[in-house]
Enzyme design. Structure first.
Site, short mmCIF file in Angstrom:
data_model
loop_
_atom_site.label_atom_id
_atom_site.label_comp_id
_atom_site.label_asym_id
_atom_site.label_seq_id
_atom_site.Cartn_x
_atom_site.Cartn_y
_atom_site.Cartn_z
N LYS A 108 -67.24 15.37 -11.07
CA LYS A 108 -68.15 15.82 -12.13
C LYS A 108 -69.58 15.33 -11.85
O LYS A 108 -69.78 14.36 -11.12
CB LYS A 108 -67.68 15.30 -13.49
CG LYS A 108 -66.30 15.81 -13.91
CD LYS A 108 -66.34 17.28 -14.30
CE LYS A 108 -65.00 17.79 -14.77
NZ LYS A 108 -64.10 18.23 -13.72
N ASP A 109 -70.56 16.00 -12.46
CA ASP A 109 -71.97 15.68 -12.24
C ASP A 109 -72.26 14.21 -12.51
O ASP A 109 -71.67 13.60 -13.38
CB ASP A 109 -72.84 16.54 -13.16
CG ASP A 109 -72.71 18.02 -12.85
OD1 ASP A 109 -71.71 18.61 -13.30
OD2 ASP A 109 -73.58 18.56 -12.16
N LYS A 110 -73.23 13.69 -11.75
CA LYS A 110 -73.61 12.29 -11.90
C LYS A 110 -74.58 12.11 -13.07
O LYS A 110 -74.32 11.34 -13.99
CB LYS A 110 -74.23 11.76 -10.61
CG LYS A 110 -74.68 10.30 -10.71
CD LYS A 110 -75.25 9.79 -9.39
CE LYS A 110 -75.71 8.35 -9.53
NZ LYS A 110 -76.28 7.81 -8.27
#
Length: 374
Positions: free
Chosen positions: A80-82
């Site tokens: 998932k996105d940081k």
């Protein structure tokens, strides 16, 4: 157009149909993710991971350290996105039945299962994204491109390394891995420049090893192996297999993107957007599948002509793909934003659902028809 000014601007919630047994007190809190309570108890402990400003990989390392167990016992469905707030399911083989609450990481124990959370097992993701832009003037359908993160973080070179690995051009792959300079720290850039300067001098390369920062752990492993083996191809065995496959998958993604762009180029009402990558967007949806190249996939018609042209231009043959065991698969050429809701405040709050494998940043570009200011 700007997004991700702060993590709260970009919320990602994984949708799943995973089944658990013996649900904990936190189960009801996360039922909205699609988790079911009709599973079979077993050796896998299931959690919901909420993280902020951390990649999934970084979060896994923290969890492993806090629970004092190997990170290899932990599995998840997708990265998932940081720079975001994200929710996703993870499993730990014989993990503790307890939760964890840290500054940027919350781990909720929700139950047990006889199977782990497997890579790619989720259905899709819900997004809530704040967009700083004038107004949406585009489309809720979009060409299903891979976005920039597929090609690297601070250096967009993963696909180039993958290309040379497929062609067994190991020295060329190594040069890009070790010496290509991106948006990195001064120390990292200096080390890469030294490696380039000392490329044909083993003794001088040995002196670079102690100077390599932690961020270059993959490069360091490769360089140490090369100094020992003096063989560009054999030295790649020092890099974990999953990372080598990441390079090859990145090259498959590059050919997919180029195929889709060429397919769209001659269509009507095409809008071109360029930020870190170049994209063509269209005002229609088409139910086509495009191969991610491999020796077991077959394209037809115009798509086949484009892929054949690209692979010939790149010097890639089916035999090379077979030698590297690149099987290939298929990916939708177009996607839709489901359940799209847009609300204007000081910025545009967009809520929508995407099937797994599609990029919210690509969808947002299509909706606003603007490049993203990274």
């Amino acid at each position: 157009m700007r997004i991700k000014e702060k993590p709260e601007d970009f919320v990602v919630i994984e949708k799943t149909n995973f089944s658990i047994a013996e649900p904990s007190k936190y189960y009801d809190q996360f039922k909205f993710m699609g988790i079911k309570d009709n599973g079979i108890p077993g050796d896998y402990t299931i959690y919901v991971l909420k993280k902020k400003n951390l990649s999934t990989t970084q979060a896994i390392k923290i969890i492993a350290k806090q629970f004092r167990l190997s990170k290899y016992r932990i599995s998840f469905s997708g990265e998932k996105d940081k720079k975001a707030i994200t929710y996703q399911l993870i499993s730990i083989y014989k993990g503790p039945k307890k939760s964890m609450f840290l500054d940027n990481l919350e781990l909720y124990y929700i139950g047990l299962s006889d199977k782990p959370v497997k890579l790619g097992s989720h259905l899709g993701n819900y997004f809530e994204i704040k967009v700083y832009a004038e107004s949406p003037k585009g489309f809720d359908v979009f060409p299903n491109y891979f976005d920039v993160q597929r090609f690297g973080d601070k250096r967009l070179v993963n696909h180039l390394i993958g290309k040379h690995l497929i062609k067994n051009e190991c020295e060329e792959a190594a040069k890009i891995l070790l010496t290509f300079v991106g948006k990195e720290s001064k120390k990292t850039i200096k080390v890469r420049q030294l490696i380039k300067e000392y490329w044909n001098n083993i003794e001088k390369l040995k002196k670079v090893i102690p100077l390599m920062p932690k961020a270059l752990d993959i490069e360091k492993a490769y360089l140490q192996s090369f100094i020992e083996k003096k063989d560009y191809c054999k030295a790649f065995k020092a890099i974990p297999k999953w990372i080598l496959m990441l390079f090859i998958h990145s090259y498959q993604s590059y050919i997919f993107n180029e195929t889709l762009k060429m397919y769209l180029k001659n269509k009507t009402k095409i809008i071109k957007i360029r930020d870190l990558l170049e994209f063509y967007f269209a005002d229609y949806y088409e139910n086509i599948e495009i191969p991610l190249i491999g020796y077991k996939v077959n394209a037809k018609g115009e798509i086949k002509e484009i892929i054949d042209y690209l692979l010939d231009k790149e010097g890639i043959t089916i035999e090379m793909l077979k030698n590297k065991k690149v099987v290939g698969t298929y990916r939708k050429g177009f996607q839709k934003m489901y359940d799209l809701k847009i609300k204007k405040n000081q910025k545009w709050l967009t809520k929508f659902y995407l099937e797994k494998g599609s990029y919210a940043t690509v969808a947002i570009r299509s909706l606003f028809l603007e490049p993203i200011d990274f």
